[in-house]
Motif scaffolding. Sequence first.
Motif, short mmCIF file in Angstrom:
data_model
loop_
_atom_site.label_atom_id
_atom_site.label_comp_id
_atom_site.label_asym_id
_atom_site.label_seq_id
_atom_site.Cartn_x
_atom_site.Cartn_y
_atom_site.Cartn_z
N PHE A 28 0.83 -1.20 0.00
CA PHE A 28 0.00 0.00 0.00
C PHE A 28 0.87 1.25 0.00
CE2 PHE A 28 -2.07 3.43 2.32
CZ PHE A 28 -3.31 3.50 1.71
N SER A 29 0.46 2.26 -0.75
CA SER A 29 1.18 3.54 -0.77
C SER A 29 0.19 4.67 -0.97
CB SER A 29 2.24 3.56 -1.87
OG SER A 29 1.63 3.61 -3.15
N VAL A 30 0.56 5.85 -0.52
CA VAL A 30 -0.28 7.03 -0.72
C VAL A 30 -0.40 7.33 -2.20
CG1 VAL A 30 -0.50 9.50 -0.25
CG2 VAL A 30 0.31 7.97 1.55
N ARG A 31 0.66 7.09 -2.95
CA ARG A 31 0.62 7.33 -4.40
C ARG A 31 -0.41 6.44 -5.07
NH1 ARG A 31 6.20 7.66 -7.60
NH2 ARG A 31 6.26 9.50 -6.23
N ARG A 32 -0.43 5.16 -4.70
CA ARG A 32 -1.42 4.24 -5.28
C ARG A 32 -2.83 4.65 -4.90
NH1 ARG A 32 -0.78 -1.72 -3.91
NH2 ARG A 32 -2.54 -1.80 -5.35
N LEU A 33 -2.99 5.07 -3.66
CA LEU A 33 -4.30 5.51 -3.20
C LEU A 33 -4.76 6.74 -3.96
CD1 LEU A 33 -6.71 5.40 -1.26
CD2 LEU A 33 -5.32 6.63 0.42
N ALA A 34 -3.85 7.68 -4.15
CA ALA A 34 -4.18 8.90 -4.89
C ALA A 34 -4.59 8.56 -6.32
CB ALA A 34 -2.99 9.86 -4.88
N ALA A 35 -3.88 7.62 -6.93
CA ALA A 35 -4.21 7.22 -8.30
C ALA A 35 -5.60 6.60 -8.37
CB ALA A 35 -3.16 6.24 -8.83
N ALA A 36 -5.94 5.80 -7.35
CA ALA A 36 -7.26 5.16 -7.31
C ALA A 36 -8.37 6.21 -7.18
CB ALA A 36 -7.33 4.17 -6.16
N LEU A 37 -8.05 7.33 -6.52
CA LEU A 37 -9.02 8.40 -6.33
C LEU A 37 -9.00 9.41 -7.48
CD1 LEU A 37 -8.48 9.06 -2.52
CD2 LEU A 37 -10.57 8.16 -3.57
#
Length: 221
Positions: A28-37
Amino acid sequence: MAGRRRWSTEEILDAAADLLRTGDAESFSVRRLAAALGTDSSSLYRHFRNKTELLRSLADRILVAALDGYRPEGDWKQRITTLALRLREAFGEQPQVASIWGRYASGGAGSRLAMEEVLQALRSSGLPDERIPACYHRIVVLLSALIAAEAGIGGITSEEYDQGMEQFRVAVLGADPDRFPALAHFARDIRPLGVDRQAAFEEILAAHLAQIETEIQAGTP
């Protein structure tokens, strides 16, 4: 040109929970989360300073949900057992977050609620105040370890489970009695880790609480 959507803290945590269901805390990473959003990392850092803080908030939200509607009932052992089972059930619905709870102490509202209830239960047990912090710590370590261990089993796919069961059968039922006499003797009664998990959880916790009760009755640590 329309402005970029602003995501609320709860929406970010919802998306993080969904992302973790397809992975784990390590990937998990903030970058991956941001991309998902559909946004950039900087917009998420307005809500959380870093990945650890975000994961702590996610674990704490599960603690809050577990304690929603909770009312202390019964003696101190019943209170701790009821709380433990509520935590087990809550983290069982999001097993990827269970390891986060053990790794990152949240310190949020949910954490404080759980800490308060365990400490209050122990105070009502008759333990002297000087023994309560140590007993509290051991209970929390035990619960986080048991819940994280269950999550590791509950988070595997059906294919991984079937492979594990086959390996278990080969290792146990196929054990060479000359080399592994005890294992061969008990092979028919040895159960895989995934069997009767709630019963094992309750028995281990009950044994630990019984040890504390023996200490109380003896009046010595």
